[in-house]
Design an enzyme around this catalytic site. Sequence first.
Site, short mmCIF file in Angstrom:
data_model
loop_
_atom_site.label_atom_id
_atom_site.label_comp_id
_atom_site.label_asym_id
_atom_site.label_seq_id
_atom_site.Cartn_x
_atom_site.Cartn_y
_atom_site.Cartn_z
N CYS A 221 0.82 -1.21 0.00
CA CYS A 221 0.00 0.00 0.00
C CYS A 221 0.86 1.26 0.00
O CYS A 221 0.41 2.32 -0.42
CB CYS A 221 -0.96 -0.01 1.18
SG CYS A 221 -0.19 0.16 2.79
N CYS A 390 12.31 7.17 -10.32
CA CYS A 390 11.05 6.72 -9.72
C CYS A 390 10.95 7.31 -8.31
O CYS A 390 11.62 8.28 -7.98
CB CYS A 390 10.93 5.20 -9.70
SG CYS A 390 12.04 4.37 -8.55
#
Length: 435
Positions: A221, A390
Amino acid sequence: MEKELVKEIAELRKLLHEKENKLAALRREKEILQSYGLSNNEVCKYSRQILIPEINIKGQVKIKNSSVLIVGAGGLGCPSALYLAGAGVGCIGIVDYDDVEVNNLHRQLLFTEDNIGTPKVDAAAEFITRLNRNVKIIPYKLQLSSSNALQVIENYDIVLDCTDNVATRYLLNDACVLSGKPLVSGSALKFEGQLTVYNYKGPCYRCIFPTPPAPYTVTNCGDGGVVGAAVGTIGLLQALEALKIILEMPGVLTRRLLLFDGTETTFRNIKLRPKNLNCAICGNNRTIHKLIDYEQFCGAKANDKNPDLKILRDDERVTVEDYHKMYNSQLTPHILIDVRSPEEFEICQIKNSINVPFTEIEKDGCLALIEAEVNKRQQEDDIVEVFVLCRRGNDSQNAVKRLQKYFDNPNVKIRDIEGGIHAWSRKFDPLFPIY
């Protein structure tokens, strides 16, 4: 004088009568407690569930005498702990190695802003104690490992897996099999969730997943995001399954996998394969007799905090400091590809970067976009420098591998930026949020 004496005697008799009544009430409560195992206060507190035929007084006593271990005080563990305590589970252990952070608060509702920086297990224990002082809360601020898992788990009747990483799932499964404990396993991501019960009249986790997935295919998550109400739904259902096991009710979610879709508000049950007779931990001829090194087995850390993959050579990577020098000097013309999701790219971005999400990078349209940029640059320079960025330097490494295969050209030099946008924020631009 005589009237005052009579009045005083009357008042003393009244006080004596009141004390006798209180003493009688305490005796009756003691008798009830001895007979049923519950005090008057407990009967009153849990009356709404005692009225349910499947529970009644005997079931409530079972709940009171039970113990549950919750591993992970996050989006799953918080609602599980809250409702198990509310139901009157006698002893709840909570395991978590982490401290409360601001990004926990949207889904981990045992915590408040005042708890930021404090151990999760302590904050959770304090909250639950205020809710129900009859429940014994045992906090464990530690990371479960092969060296301590069995010693902790053996003290509890049921274990709830409320974690967010594969290595700990295998660890908990094996420890529960070796100690004979049911394992209520939940997970959630974005708007979706899954739930099942292992090692309870059915298969264990290894029966279904004998080998772990590749580390780069697993999303937690912290990377994929999660809706608080969705993960809370699964956490509540974990508490419900634990109560059903305590009460020895039928219908426990074993040999079935519950799939929850929060976008459509649907629940589906998928039938799982039966217990694997050749399972390495619970089969007839098992090969695992003690806990192993689960980080080595899974090729990933046994936590969900900032995974640090290393799949590129040193010469295929560049530090954020070195890239910053190139970026500022403009002496090295290059292409910067940001492979974060569009939602992350919208939060913050380095100027002139091109957003090509990692999940889309091998699609024809995205490759054509990158190729067009490379061809444009090759008209000016023989060697084309391509840097990939990223969030934390993990997806960028996988993206480099994929782009290297596609371009397979010594004149196209593709490298990733170590540490990603987090490192850039810490070193050079504190206005970029570390999310």
